[in-house]
Design a protein around this motif. Structure first.
Motif, mmCIF file in Angstrom:
data_model
loop_
_atom_site.group_PDB
_atom_site.id
_atom_site.type_symbol
_atom_site.label_atom_id
_atom_site.label_comp_id
_atom_site.label_asym_id
_atom_site.label_seq_id
_atom_site.Cartn_x
_atom_site.Cartn_y
_atom_site.Cartn_z
ATOM 1 N N ALA A 160 -27.920 -69.216 29.239
ATOM 2 C CA ALA A 160 -26.601 -69.891 29.910
ATOM 3 C C ALA A 160 -26.715 -71.235 29.891
ATOM 4 C CB ALA A 160 -26.693 -69.284 31.504
ATOM 5 N N ALA A 161 -27.664 -72.084 30.067
ATOM 6 C CA ALA A 161 -27.425 -73.326 29.593
ATOM 7 C C ALA A 161 -27.159 -73.711 28.203
ATOM 8 C CB ALA A 161 -28.795 -74.051 29.899
ATOM 9 N N ARG A 162 -27.739 -73.119 27.252
ATOM 10 C CA ARG A 162 -27.430 -73.383 25.908
ATOM 11 C C ARG A 162 -25.850 -73.195 25.892
ATOM 12 N NH1 ARG A 162 -30.267 -73.826 21.105
ATOM 13 N NH2 ARG A 162 -32.023 -74.297 22.345
ATOM 14 N N ALA A 163 -25.497 -72.045 26.144
ATOM 15 C CA ALA A 163 -23.972 -71.583 25.808
ATOM 16 C C ALA A 163 -23.157 -72.879 26.549
ATOM 17 C CB ALA A 163 -23.780 -70.361 26.615
ATOM 18 N N GLY A 164 -23.618 -72.985 28.018
ATOM 19 C CA GLY A 164 -22.638 -74.005 28.557
ATOM 20 C C GLY A 164 -22.704 -75.506 27.951
ATOM 21 N N LEU A 165 -23.802 -75.811 27.281
ATOM 22 C CA LEU A 165 -23.979 -77.203 26.498
ATOM 23 C C LEU A 165 -22.925 -77.210 25.254
ATOM 24 C CD1 LEU A 165 -25.335 -79.972 26.280
ATOM 25 C CD2 LEU A 165 -27.150 -78.550 24.770
ATOM 26 N N LEU A 166 -23.289 -76.282 24.680
ATOM 27 C CA LEU A 166 -22.355 -76.062 23.352
ATOM 28 C C LEU A 166 -20.974 -75.726 23.605
ATOM 29 C CD1 LEU A 166 -24.750 -73.764 21.100
ATOM 30 C CD2 LEU A 166 -24.511 -76.237 20.999
ATOM 31 N N ASP A 167 -20.506 -75.031 24.571
ATOM 32 C CA ASP A 167 -19.177 -74.789 24.874
ATOM 33 C C ASP A 167 -18.605 -76.135 25.470
ATOM 34 O OD1 ASP A 167 -16.741 -73.240 25.335
ATOM 35 O OD2 ASP A 167 -16.928 -73.440 27.530
ATOM 36 N N ALA A 168 -19.220 -77.159 25.866
ATOM 37 C CA ALA A 168 -18.679 -78.385 26.392
ATOM 38 C C ALA A 168 -18.468 -79.287 25.296
ATOM 39 C CB ALA A 168 -19.407 -78.894 27.724
ATOM 40 N N CYS A 169 -19.507 -79.406 24.549
ATOM 41 C CA CYS A 169 -19.522 -80.286 23.416
ATOM 42 C C CYS A 169 -19.005 -79.679 21.935
ATOM 43 C CB CYS A 169 -21.136 -80.932 23.079
ATOM 44 S SG CYS A 169 -21.736 -81.610 24.462
ATOM 45 N N VAL A 170 -19.260 -78.479 21.772
ATOM 46 C CA VAL A 170 -18.856 -78.201 20.407
ATOM 47 C C VAL A 170 -17.440 -77.289 20.414
ATOM 48 C CG1 VAL A 170 -19.424 -76.831 18.399
ATOM 49 C CG2 VAL A 170 -21.169 -78.176 19.495
ATOM 50 N N GLY A 171 -17.420 -76.530 21.430
ATOM 51 C CA GLY A 171 -16.125 -75.645 21.593
ATOM 52 C C GLY A 171 -16.483 -74.137 21.417
ATOM 53 N N GLY A 172 -15.432 -73.453 21.393
ATOM 54 C CA GLY A 172 -15.711 -71.900 21.050
ATOM 55 C C GLY A 172 -15.572 -71.518 19.549
ATOM 56 N N ALA A 173 -15.099 -70.610 18.943
ATOM 57 C CA ALA A 173 -15.091 -70.197 17.737
ATOM 58 C C ALA A 173 -14.323 -71.154 16.994
ATOM 59 C CB ALA A 173 -14.118 -68.804 17.529
ATOM 60 N N ASP A 174 -13.186 -71.809 17.444
ATOM 61 C CA ASP A 174 -12.352 -72.822 16.519
ATOM 62 C C ASP A 174 -13.374 -74.294 16.391
ATOM 63 O OD1 ASP A 174 -12.287 -73.583 19.238
ATOM 64 O OD2 ASP A 174 -10.119 -74.057 19.318
ATOM 65 N N GLY A 175 -14.465 -74.276 17.262
ATOM 66 C CA GLY A 175 -14.988 -75.596 16.978
ATOM 67 C C GLY A 175 -14.632 -76.671 17.682
ATOM 68 N N ALA A 176 -13.376 -76.727 18.525
ATOM 69 C CA ALA A 176 -13.006 -77.757 19.148
ATOM 70 C C ALA A 176 -13.772 -77.905 20.555
ATOM 71 C CB ALA A 176 -11.557 -77.494 19.620
ATOM 72 N N ALA A 177 -14.071 -78.996 21.045
ATOM 73 C CA ALA A 177 -14.729 -79.238 22.411
ATOM 74 C C ALA A 177 -13.761 -79.239 23.367
ATOM 75 C CB ALA A 177 -15.383 -80.637 22.182
ATOM 76 N N LYS A 178 -14.228 -79.267 24.582
ATOM 77 C CA LYS A 178 -13.411 -79.179 25.660
ATOM 78 C C LYS A 178 -12.575 -80.536 25.854
ATOM 79 C CE LYS A 178 -15.051 -75.347 28.576
ATOM 80 N NZ LYS A 178 -15.548 -75.038 29.894
ATOM 81 N N PRO A 179 -11.472 -80.735 26.377
ATOM 82 C CA PRO A 179 -10.984 -82.010 26.875
ATOM 83 C C PRO A 179 -11.818 -82.643 27.657
ATOM 84 C CG PRO A 179 -9.229 -80.374 26.749
ATOM 85 C CD PRO A 179 -10.523 -79.599 26.579
ATOM 86 N N ALA A 180 -11.866 -83.852 27.930
ATOM 87 C CA ALA A 180 -12.900 -84.739 28.810
ATOM 88 C C ALA A 180 -12.215 -84.071 30.170
ATOM 89 C CB ALA A 180 -12.599 -86.211 28.672
#
Length: 470
Positions: A101-121
């Protein structure tokens, strides 16, 4: 001297011990007689009370025995006692979900989902993203059935901001025609609140900075001493919360000064500097100290992971190269007949000089996340391959090192960023030394790849013989 006097002189060494034994014997007899009376009369106060009560404690207190709920019972069932050290531990199925869960949360915030776009600040809270780093390491290292209480540390930041709004913010002057104070005044007051009133500060030097206790967000919030990247995460978290409350109407950049390059320092920086705010609409290059950069959310996380990587790195770290990979590569290439600089089970890395031990699994964990944040390619691919080699996972090591080799041959290494990476300023300001070190690294790496490819070929031939294909 008379015999009576001699007897009286020697008496103290004998009589007290005899009397002590007599007193202990009388107390023991008294307890036994009391126990016999309770047994004869049926008056057993130790077992009285409601059904299921237990007599506990030295003097005896009644505690009601309650049945555990389903969640608590599951935790107790999963937790076991490690007989080797008497340390509580948990089964893999218990702590691994926290790590995932921690790794998924980190990558979701910094790298993003399938499109590879990180979340806005505005959507990715840097406070929570930093806590994902600590949450994963805590689950992996401690193996306990209890997750790191990240929500409690988020609330501590919320409490800081709420206290600032109640005590300091109302004192700021409000310009005519505006509903809020000037952004510069809010930034100055926030820095005074964090660094003067609450005492948050950076370590005294870079040597002290490379410690997990100065890097993990929850430790920094509690101990009030942290590396610039973690303090930048705290600063950015406070700024974002002030924006949500309407206290800041303008964008504020969080500025940090990068570590000096080389032995003398390209920017003359001798110690870490605490981050500060700069109002974006009014900032100019002239207002920024030399070497200062805007610390983006991703940069803050990368710098935290790099500090952890160095803290756990099992070999001596070269400050001039800002890397510890050379010794690791040479140990893999030439260490077959030498116990020094090689992995030694759970103990770490045996070294003739430098750091006597390291934490190989934790270094791998930090490098894995750095590689993921780099898009799965780059210098972290090389470092992870070497670490996997020392861990004994040679197939994975070969896969990572071949990807690194292909990345370099493609020419992408020439355009790789140098600020966030472990190849900053190779060899310091000495170009000749830099070239010599690079040649050593390339020769050792080629030797490791040759050895791994030979092992893979022999394994394929052996499998073919067993199956009758060869």
């Amino acid at each position: 001297m008379s015999l009576a006097m001699a007897s009286s002189i020697g008496a103290p060494s004998v009589v007290p011990r005899a009397s002590t034994r007599a007193r202990r014997g009388s107390r023991t007899s008294h307890v036994l007689r009391a126990s016999e009376r309770r047994a004869q009369t049926g008056d057993d106060t130790g077992d009285s009370g409601a059904e299921g009560d237990k007599l506990m404690g030295r003097r005896g207190t009644f505690r009601e025995a309650k049945e555990d709920d389903e969640a608590t019972a599951q935790v107790k069932k999963s937790v076991k006692l490690d007989g080797a050290f008497g340390k509580p531990s948990a089964s893999k199925e218990t702590w691994e979900p926290f790590q995932r869960a921690a790794r998924a949360g980190l990558l979701d915030a910094c790298v993003g989902g399938a499109d590879g776009a990180a979340k806005p600040a505005s959507e990715a809270d840097l406070v929570m993203t930093s806590l994902y780093v600590a949450m994963e390491d805590d689950a992996f290292k401690s193996r306990t059935a209890v997750c790191l209480p990240v929500d409690a540390y988020v609330k501590r930041v919320d409490k800081l901001v709420n206290e600032f709004m109640q005590r300091d913010f109302p004192k700021l002057p409000v310009p005519e025609g505006s509903d809020v104070p000037k952004a510069e005044d809010v930034v100055d007051a926030l820095e005074d609140y964090l660094y003067s009133q609450n005492g948050y500060r950076v370590p005294g030097g870079w040597r002290e900075a490379y410690s997990p206790y100065r890097t993990y967000f929850h430790n920094v919030v509690a101990q009030k001493v942290g590396i610039p990247a973690t303090l930048a995460a705290l600063y950015a978290g406070c700024v974002e919360r002030l924006r949500e409350k309407g206290a800041l109407a303008e964008d504020v950049d969080v500025m940090i000064v990068q570590k000096a390059k080389g032995a003398s320092g390209a920017f003359g920086v001798t110690a870490p500097k605490a981050p500060w705010g700069s109002v974006r609409s009014r900032a100019s290059e002239r207002d920024r100290p030399r070497g200062a950069v805007v610390c983006t959310p991703k940069m803050a996380i990368v710098l935290q992971l790099q500090a952890l990587k160095r803290a756990f790195w099992p070999w001596e770290w070269d400050d001039a190269r800002d890397s510890g990979v050379l010794l690791a590569v040479e140990a893999a290439a030439y260490g077959a007949d030498d116990r020094m600089n090689t992995a030694a089970g759970v103990v770490g890395i045996i070294q003739p000089t430098g750091r006597p031990f390291g934490d190989l699994p934790m270094a791998i964990l930090a490098t894995e996340r750095l590689l993921a944040l780099d898009g799965g390619k780059g210098y972290e691919q090389r470092d992870l391959g070497i670490l996997k080699f020392h861990e004994g996972k040679r197939k994975e090591a070969l896969e990572h090192l071949e990807k690194y080799e292909a990345w370099r041959e493609s020419g992408e290494a020439d355009a790789a960023p140098t600020f966030v990476g472990d190849v900053v300023n190779l060899g310091g300001s000495d170009a000749v030394l830099a070239a010599e070190l690079q040649v050593r690294e390339d020769e050792a790496l080629a030797r490791v790849l040759l050895q791994l490819r030979k092992d893979a070929l022999e394994e394929r031939v052996g499998d073919g013989v067993k199956s009758g294909e060869v």
